[in-house]
Design an enzyme around this catalytic site. Structure first.
Site, mmCIF file in Angstrom:
data_model
loop_
_atom_site.group_PDB
_atom_site.id
_atom_site.type_symbol
_atom_site.label_atom_id
_atom_site.label_comp_id
_atom_site.label_asym_id
_atom_site.label_seq_id
_atom_site.Cartn_x
_atom_site.Cartn_y
_atom_site.Cartn_z
ATOM 1 N N CYS A 2 38.977 45.298 33.178
ATOM 2 C CA CYS A 2 39.762 46.217 32.491
ATOM 3 C C CYS A 2 39.968 47.445 33.226
ATOM 4 O O CYS A 2 38.979 47.735 34.089
ATOM 5 C CB CYS A 2 39.230 46.420 31.041
ATOM 6 S SG CYS A 2 39.057 45.156 29.909
ATOM 7 N N ARG A 27 42.320 44.616 37.844
ATOM 8 C CA ARG A 27 41.051 44.483 37.024
ATOM 9 C C ARG A 27 41.192 43.715 35.467
ATOM 10 O O ARG A 27 40.188 43.720 34.964
ATOM 11 C CB ARG A 27 40.734 45.862 36.666
ATOM 12 C CG ARG A 27 40.534 46.943 37.804
ATOM 13 C CD ARG A 27 40.247 48.224 37.154
ATOM 14 N NE ARG A 27 38.939 48.386 36.684
ATOM 15 C CZ ARG A 27 37.828 48.640 37.226
ATOM 16 N NH1 ARG A 27 37.798 48.666 38.534
ATOM 17 N NH2 ARG A 27 36.687 48.449 36.462
ATOM 18 N N TRP A 74 41.076 42.600 30.365
ATOM 19 C CA TRP A 74 40.523 41.373 30.598
ATOM 20 C C TRP A 74 39.549 40.871 29.549
ATOM 21 O O TRP A 74 38.399 41.676 29.539
ATOM 22 C CB TRP A 74 39.658 41.613 32.294
ATOM 23 C CG TRP A 74 39.113 40.367 32.550
ATOM 24 C CD1 TRP A 74 39.727 39.335 33.338
ATOM 25 C CD2 TRP A 74 37.814 39.557 32.511
ATOM 26 N NE1 TRP A 74 38.972 38.126 33.606
ATOM 27 C CE2 TRP A 74 37.824 38.314 32.982
ATOM 28 C CE3 TRP A 74 36.614 40.066 31.701
ATOM 29 C CZ2 TRP A 74 36.532 37.616 33.158
ATOM 30 C CZ3 TRP A 74 35.471 39.349 31.607
ATOM 31 C CH2 TRP A 74 35.303 38.067 32.640
ATOM 32 N N ASN A 99 36.444 50.501 28.801
ATOM 33 C CA ASN A 99 36.082 49.476 29.886
ATOM 34 C C ASN A 99 34.703 49.264 29.766
ATOM 35 O O ASN A 99 33.950 50.124 29.736
ATOM 36 C CB ASN A 99 36.533 50.095 31.137
ATOM 37 C CG ASN A 99 35.842 49.009 32.274
ATOM 38 O OD1 ASN A 99 35.622 47.922 32.147
ATOM 39 N ND2 ASN A 99 35.806 49.800 33.381
ATOM 40 N N GLU A 481 32.612 30.002 51.810
ATOM 41 C CA GLU A 481 33.416 31.009 51.383
ATOM 42 C C GLU A 481 34.980 30.612 51.518
ATOM 43 O O GLU A 481 35.684 30.795 50.637
ATOM 44 C CB GLU A 481 33.571 32.188 52.473
ATOM 45 C CG GLU A 481 34.512 33.246 52.523
ATOM 46 C CD GLU A 481 34.378 34.157 51.114
ATOM 47 O OE1 GLU A 481 33.846 34.023 50.259
ATOM 48 O OE2 GLU A 481 35.571 34.800 50.811
ATOM 49 N N LYS A 485 37.367 30.465 48.235
ATOM 50 C CA LYS A 485 38.922 31.045 48.390
ATOM 51 C C LYS A 485 39.843 29.831 47.829
ATOM 52 O O LYS A 485 40.610 30.292 47.082
ATOM 53 C CB LYS A 485 39.429 31.206 49.928
ATOM 54 C CG LYS A 485 39.477 32.503 50.455
ATOM 55 C CD LYS A 485 39.359 33.833 50.099
ATOM 56 C CE LYS A 485 38.552 34.287 49.069
ATOM 57 N NZ LYS A 485 37.614 35.214 49.111
ATOM 58 N N GLU A 488 39.501 29.419 44.114
ATOM 59 C CA GLU A 488 39.872 30.699 43.285
ATOM 60 C C GLU A 488 41.404 30.702 43.056
ATOM 61 O O GLU A 488 42.042 31.304 41.900
ATOM 62 C CB GLU A 488 39.174 31.750 44.069
ATOM 63 C CG GLU A 488 39.433 33.068 43.541
ATOM 64 C CD GLU A 488 38.710 34.218 44.384
ATOM 65 O OE1 GLU A 488 38.214 35.256 43.868
ATOM 66 O OE2 GLU A 488 38.514 33.918 45.651
ATOM 67 N N HIS A 504 23.533 12.580 51.937
ATOM 68 C CA HIS A 504 22.624 13.066 50.548
ATOM 69 C C HIS A 504 23.174 12.750 49.264
ATOM 70 O O HIS A 504 22.598 13.062 48.462
ATOM 71 C CB HIS A 504 21.643 14.017 50.860
ATOM 72 C CG HIS A 504 20.587 13.930 52.158
ATOM 73 N ND1 HIS A 504 19.877 12.897 52.209
ATOM 74 C CD2 HIS A 504 20.867 14.351 53.216
ATOM 75 C CE1 HIS A 504 19.248 13.100 53.463
ATOM 76 N NE2 HIS A 504 19.968 13.954 54.164
ATOM 77 N N LYS A 603 39.299 41.725 39.605
ATOM 78 C CA LYS A 603 38.792 42.065 40.894
ATOM 79 C C LYS A 603 37.495 42.626 40.843
ATOM 80 O O LYS A 603 36.560 42.280 41.671
ATOM 81 C CB LYS A 603 39.850 42.931 41.599
ATOM 82 C CG LYS A 603 39.481 43.586 42.929
ATOM 83 C CD LYS A 603 39.781 42.527 44.001
ATOM 84 C CE LYS A 603 39.407 43.098 45.151
ATOM 85 N NZ LYS A 603 39.459 41.982 46.046
#
Ligand code: M6R
Length: 608
Positions: A2, A27, A74, A99, A481, A485, A488, A504, A603
């Site tokens: 938020c 946000r 959010w 917030n 990473e 990415k 996301e 495995h 974010k």
């Protein structure tokens, strides 16, 4: 999560609030709203969806006035809807933006309902508005009512409050959630971060936990958690204003990927000279701390956690002391063992991630010292840590972290050198490491030249539902990473494995529908990785390889190879990251997802 913004000025504030919300949209972006006081009446507009929907509504129905608050949401309590959008009001004369999370809102809500308050939303925030109203009705003034209300609230909050009877004041308070005051000339502002206010000021005052502030157009007064008048320093914003703009780029993420040559320069500037690390960059007390460090505990979330995992390889190899790494949301809730002389190293782009902050607060008293590697000067993490090293990456707006990660890696290598000096890292080795780091700006420029081939490669992924990333050694966290990415921003399910783990279990998943992306450096692990890749090919899996040198692996049927420019091996994790960022970006563009604001995410994760 938020974003809140508020303004008191001699000029109309609606435009300032809208622009602030646009800049805070990273946000949260499921609904937005604004309340502005005009001639004794509060006008409120709220819309589901992005800030643009609110802007469209404002174009139809203007909100004139010199005092206002606004919010981009959010959702935590209650679905995205107009009723749940902020600002929330108690009656017609009091409006609040919030917030954070009010953890005890349920008992408070029951109590207020028994007292006759009618709730119109499912949010936790609405209790704040009604509590304020209740305290006002006992005869307290607005400031005292806010102070009293804060006593009832458990959890985290940053608040903005306006009242129709108080046209000359904007009240704000914070505990556990970020909030800055923007100091203008004859006008003052509040916001969740500085970026929101850059069009109107570059001077900021950071509130401490528990502070309340009263903003008038010409005056700001602050009281601390004990109710004492407090002085809070005013600082000037450190990044150029232009860097928060998208410029000619289609998305912030692409712009931020392309900024990396400059960012590599910025994170090194003033930190190295004549082949050596300038240790003072960590602060004047750092040397004495580093002298005593016997192990490092790294705590972070998401992408920052992956940077921590890379550092573990570096610290254990180049310094030779133990380095533990854990995600903050786990670390904070278990009885961790912290041996004597542990350095707690927190990593965060924003410096406001709730779990990372909580982990820091939880163990601060039990470690030798705390060091924050962070991108936002003045953030809570930086202010609450003993030592800090800024990553100087400039504002990162895209939800997917890119330049923040690579700059964190550079800062971590500098930390590794600082610690290594105390544990046998020779001057020659230090000079070699510094020389390698100095190549980064030019190397990143060369890496960007791979954009075309990577874009072409991305076409193979657009129809896929899953992807597997493989790496070994220090490139395993880089593979993690890469997978983060991709999932996301393109919503393709992606997982990363250390390549040796393939047989495995995950090998069972491999077929022609499962693209496998491998990061293949030029080091001792390459032959082993090549054997793992054969295992994938033998099962019909299609391979996409980012390779460290021409001669190592060549393209052939079912194997697509992109070769990176020659680079010192120590830079591998930093360099191999950029192509993976570009791959995710292009796949997301092909899929038509919202690259900068992927669904369900925000974010800055300032709630648990
Ligand atoms: O601001 P922080 O670095 O503390 O944020 C941590 C994570 O929320 C963040 O890295 C997140 O995983 C990114 N969206 C990843 O791209």
């Amino acid at each position: 999560m938020c974003g809140i913004v508020g303004a008191i000025a001699a000029r109309p504030v609606a435009g300032i609030l809208l622009e602030g919300l646009r800049r805070l949209e990273y946000r949260g972006y499921d609904s937005a709203g604004m309340a502005v006081l005009n001639q004794g009446q509060i006008g409120r507009l709220r819309r589901i969806g992005k800030v643009q929907a609110l802007a469209d509504a404002c174009a139809q129905q203007s909100l004139p006035g010199h005092l206002g608050i606004a919010h981009t949401r959010w959702a935590t309590h209650g679905k995205p809807s107009e009723q749940n959008a902020h600002p929330h009001m108690s009656g017609e004369r009091l409006a609040v933006v919030h917030n954070g999370i009010i953890e005890n809102f349920e008992p408070l809500k029951r109590e207020l309902e028994q007292q006759g308050y009618v709730f119109t939303s499912e949010t936790d925030t609405e209790v704040v508005a009604h509590l304020l109203d209740r305290e006002l009705k006992t005869g307290l003034d607005l400031l005292a009512a806010l102070r009293k209300t804060m006593e009832f609230l458990e959890g985290a909050f940053a608040l903005g409050v306006i009242h129709a009877d108080q046209p000359e004041q904007l009240l704000t308070a914070r505990k556990g959630s970020p909030l800055v005051i923007g100091v203008g000339i004859g006008e003052n502002f509040i916001a969740s971060d500085q970026l929101a206010l850059l069009p109107v000021t570059d001077r900021f005052m950071f509130l401490e936990d528990g502070d309340i502030a009263q903003l008038e157009a010409e005056r700001i007064q602050v009281w601390d958690a004990q109710g004492q008048v407090a002085e809070r320093a005013i600082s000037t914003f450190e990044h150029g204003q232009g860097s928060a703009e998208k410029g000619e780029f289609r998305h912030f993420m692409l712009k931020e990927i392309y900024e990396q040559p400059r960012v590599m320069q910025a994170v090194l500037e003033g930190r190295i000279a004549s082949g050596h690390l300038l240790e003072q960059a960590f602060g004047s007390d750092a040397g004495a701390v580093f002298d005593r460090v016997k192990q490092v505990q790294i705590v972070a979330c998401g992408t920052s956690y992956h940077a921590g995992l890379v550092a573990k390889y570096w610290i254990e190899e180049l310094v030779g002391i133990p380095c533990m790494v854990e995600v903050a949301s786990e670390f904070r809730y278990r009885p961790v063992v912290l041996p004597e002389d542990t350095l707690l190293l927190t990593l965060s782009q924003s410096g406001e991630t709730a779990d990372t902050l909580a982990a820091l607060r939880e163990v601060k008293a039990r470690v030798l010292a705390t060091l924050a590697i962070c991108n936002v000067p003045g953030s809570s993490l930086v202010r609450e840590s003993d030592l800090s090293l800024m990553t100087n990456a400039g504002p990162e707006i895209g939800v997917a972290s890119t330049k923040a990660f690579t700059s964190q890696l550079v800062a971590l290598m500098l930390t590794t050198i600082a610690l290594g000096r105390r544990h046998g890292l020779s001057a020659d080795k230090e000079t070699a490491l510094v020389a390698a780091l100095e190549q980064l700006p030019e190397l990143f420029q060369q890496l960007l030249a791979l954009d075309g081939p990577i874009e072409a490669m991305s076409a193979h992924f657009a129809e896929k539902r899953h992807a597997l990333f493989l790496g070994r050694n220090v490139l395993y966290p880089v593979a993690m990473e890469g997978a983060l990415k991709l999932k996301e921003i393109s919503y393709i399910h992606a997982e990363a494995y250390p390549a040796g783990e393939l047989k495995h279990g995950p090998l069972a998943l491999v077929d022609k529908e499962m693209p496998v992306i491998a990061v293949a450096p030029r080091n001792g692990m390459l032959d082993k990785l090549k054997a793992n890749l054969q295992e994938v090919r033998a099962r019909g899996g299609e391979l996409f390889v980012f390779a460290g040198c021409e001669e190592s692996i060549q393209s052939q049927e079912g194997v697509h190879v992109i070769h990176l420019p020659a680079l010192p091996p120590v830079l591998d994790p930093i360099a191999f990251t950029l192509p993976l960022q570009l791959l995710s970006y292009h796949v997301a563009v092909l899929k038509g997802t919202d690259v900068d604001q992927p669904r369900n995410l925000a974010k800055s994760v300032t709630v648990e």
